[in-house]
Design a protein around this motif. Structure first.
Motif, PDB file in Angstrom:
ATOM      1  N   MET A   1       0.885  -1.083   0.051  1.00 24.19           N
ATOM      2  CA  MET A   1      -0.216   0.073  -0.078  1.00 24.19           C
ATOM      3  C   MET A   1       0.909   1.171   0.222  1.00 24.19           C
ATOM      4  N   GLU A   2       1.952   1.335   0.600  1.00 21.71           N
ATOM      5  CA  GLU A   2       2.937   2.385   0.988  1.00 21.71           C
ATOM      6  C   GLU A   2       3.678   2.698  -0.633  1.00 21.71           C
ATOM      7  N   ALA A   3       3.652   1.712  -1.718  1.00 21.77           N
ATOM      8  CA  ALA A   3       4.082   1.952  -2.735  1.00 21.77           C
ATOM      9  C   ALA A   3       3.502   2.662  -3.823  1.00 21.77           C
ATOM     10  N   LEU A   4       2.035   2.890  -3.298  1.00 18.52           N
ATOM     11  CA  LEU A   4       0.965   3.434  -4.110  1.00 18.52           C
ATOM     12  C   LEU A   4       1.075   5.070  -3.683  1.00 18.52           C
ATOM     13  N   ASN A   5       0.858   5.657  -4.752  1.00 20.12           N
ATOM     14  CA  ASN A   5       0.796   7.225  -4.760  1.00 20.12           C
ATOM     15  C   ASN A   5      -0.686   7.344  -3.940  1.00 20.12           C
ATOM     16  N   SER A   6      -1.004   8.812  -3.723  1.00 19.83           N
ATOM     17  CA  SER A   6      -2.336   8.905  -3.051  1.00 19.83           C
ATOM     18  C   SER A   6      -3.605   8.718  -4.021  1.00 19.83           C
ATOM     19  N   ARG A   7      -3.477   8.941  -5.337  1.00 18.63           N
ATOM     20  CA  ARG A   7      -4.501   8.703  -6.100  1.00 18.63           C
ATOM     21  C   ARG A   7      -4.601   7.199  -6.184  1.00 18.63           C
ATOM     22  N   GLU A   8      -3.514   6.326  -6.473  1.00 18.99           N
ATOM     23  CA  GLU A   8      -3.768   5.052  -6.631  1.00 18.99           C
ATOM     24  C   GLU A   8      -4.215   4.296  -5.137  1.00 18.99           C
ATOM     25  N   GLN A   9      -3.928   5.007  -4.264  1.00 21.29           N
ATOM     26  CA  GLN A   9      -4.626   4.516  -2.842  1.00 21.29           C
ATOM     27  C   GLN A   9      -5.962   4.837  -2.770  1.00 21.29           C
ATOM     28  N   GLN A  10      -6.415   5.825  -3.189  1.00 17.05           N
ATOM     29  CA  GLN A  10      -7.893   6.161  -3.234  1.00 17.05           C
ATOM     30  C   GLN A  10      -8.737   5.215  -4.331  1.00 17.05           C
ATOM     31  N   ASP A  11      -8.057   4.850  -5.487  1.00 20.16           N
ATOM     32  CA  ASP A  11      -8.598   4.057  -6.254  1.00 20.16           C
ATOM     33  C   ASP A  11      -8.742   2.539  -5.788  1.00 20.16           C
ATOM     34  N   PHE A  12      -7.488   2.171  -5.014  1.00 20.36           N
ATOM     35  CA  PHE A  12      -7.560   0.964  -4.435  1.00 20.36           C
ATOM     36  C   PHE A  12      -8.771   0.953  -3.333  1.00 20.36           C
ATOM     37  N   GLN A  13      -8.650   1.667  -2.550  1.00 10.46           N
ATOM     38  CA  GLN A  13      -9.823   1.913  -1.463  1.00 10.46           C
ATOM     39  C   GLN A  13     -11.213   1.876  -2.145  1.00 10.46           C
ATOM     40  N   LYS A  14     -11.418   2.629  -3.067  1.00  8.91           N
ATOM     41  CA  LYS A  14     -12.628   2.521  -3.804  1.00  8.91           C
ATOM     42  C   LYS A  14     -13.005   1.079  -4.241  1.00  8.91           C
ATOM     43  N   LEU A  15     -12.031   0.221  -4.885  1.00  7.60           N
ATOM     44  CA  LEU A  15     -12.148  -1.009  -5.409  1.00  7.60           C
ATOM     45  C   LEU A  15     -12.592  -1.951  -4.192  1.00  7.60           C
ATOM     46  N   VAL A  16     -11.910  -1.860  -2.926  1.00  2.06           N
ATOM     47  CA  VAL A  16     -12.149  -2.666  -1.841  1.00  2.06           C
ATOM     48  C   VAL A  16     -13.588  -2.311  -1.482  1.00  2.06           C
ATOM     49  N   GLU A  17     -13.901  -1.098  -1.173  1.00  5.67           N
ATOM     50  CA  GLU A  17     -15.275  -0.573  -0.810  1.00  5.67           C
ATOM     51  C   GLU A  17     -16.403  -1.365  -1.766  1.00  5.67           C
ATOM     52  N   GLN A  18     -16.076  -1.399  -3.021  1.00 10.64           N
ATOM     53  CA  GLN A  18     -16.975  -1.839  -3.817  1.00 10.64           C
ATOM     54  C   GLN A  18     -17.145  -3.458  -3.783  1.00 10.64           C
ATOM     55  N   LYS A  19     -15.978  -4.201  -3.550  1.00 13.14           N
ATOM     56  CA  LYS A  19     -16.052  -5.531  -3.259  1.00 13.14           C
ATOM     57  C   LYS A  19     -16.809  -5.867  -2.072  1.00 13.14           C
ATOM     58  N   GLN A  20     -16.460  -5.153  -0.962  1.00 15.13           N
ATOM     59  CA  GLN A  20     -17.026  -5.153   0.240  1.00 15.13           C
ATOM     60  C   GLN A  20     -18.852  -5.013   0.054  1.00 15.13           C
ATOM     61  N   MET A  21     -19.417  -4.301  -0.839  1.00 17.40           N
ATOM     62  CA  MET A  21     -20.379  -3.889  -1.036  1.00 17.40           C
ATOM     63  C   MET A  21     -21.087  -5.336  -1.663  1.00 17.40           C
ATOM     64  N   LYS A  22     -20.313  -5.587  -2.790  1.00 15.31           N
ATOM     65  CA  LYS A  22     -20.835  -6.600  -3.499  1.00 15.31           C
ATOM     66  C   LYS A  22     -20.957  -7.819  -2.858  1.00 15.31           C
ATOM     67  N   ASP A  23     -19.936  -8.021  -1.872  1.00 17.80           N
ATOM     68  CA  ASP A  23     -20.138  -9.234  -0.965  1.00 17.80           C
ATOM     69  C   ASP A  23     -21.316  -9.215  -0.190  1.00 17.80           C
ATOM     70  N   PHE A  24     -21.633  -8.118   0.484  1.00 23.56           N
ATOM     71  CA  PHE A  24     -22.701  -7.855   1.407  1.00 23.56           C
ATOM     72  C   PHE A  24     -23.881  -8.099   0.825  1.00 23.56           C
ATOM     73  N   MET A  25     -24.188  -7.471  -0.543  1.00 22.18           N
ATOM     74  CA  MET A  25     -25.361  -7.784  -1.186  1.00 22.18           C
ATOM     75  C   MET A  25     -25.479  -9.323  -1.568  1.00 22.18           C
ATOM     76  N   ARG A  26     -24.592  -9.960  -1.794  1.00 26.19           N
ATOM     77  CA  ARG A  26     -24.487 -11.361  -2.198  1.00 26.19           C
ATOM     78  C   ARG A  26     -24.960 -12.149  -0.824  1.00 26.19           C
ATOM     79  N   LEU A  27     -24.191 -11.853   0.118  1.00 21.58           N
ATOM     80  CA  LEU A  27     -24.562 -12.695   1.629  1.00 21.58           C
ATOM     81  C   LEU A  27     -26.069 -12.411   1.845  1.00 21.58           C
TER      82      LEU A  27
END
Length: 87
Positions: A1-27
């Motif tokens: 995570m530290e190797a990513l710049n600020s924009r990449e960290q935000q994009d990564f965080q957004k992907l994680v949140e989307q996956k969590q929402m998808k997993d929650f909706m599937r559950l």
């Protein structure tokens, strides 16, 4: 995570949140489908019977407890794998 710049960290965080929402909706979807199919039998009324309500409560509690336990075991396995990789 530290190797990513600020924009990449935000994009990564957004992907994680989307996956969590998808997993929650599937559950949630699996919970609704399974408990409905197991518990709701009487379609002659627009209301649930007491038996159906009780069944749905027990089914949903059991399903959520099971999902929580699986999640805990998954975390334990990941931690154990992480420790073995560090050695």
């Amino acid at each position: 995570m530290e190797a990513l710049n600020s924009r990449e960290q935000q994009d990564f965080q957004k992907l994680v949140e989307q996956k969590q929402m998808k997993d929650f909706m599937r559950l949630y979807s699996n919970l609704v489908e399974r408990c409905f199919n197991d518990c709701v039998n009487d379609f002659t009324s627009s209301k649930l019977t007491n038996k159906e309500q009780t069944c749905l409560m027990r089914c949903s509690e059991k399903f959520l407890k099971h999902s929580e336990r699986v999640g805990q075991r998954f975390q334990e396995q990941n931690a154990a794998m992480g420790q073995s990789l560090q050695r």
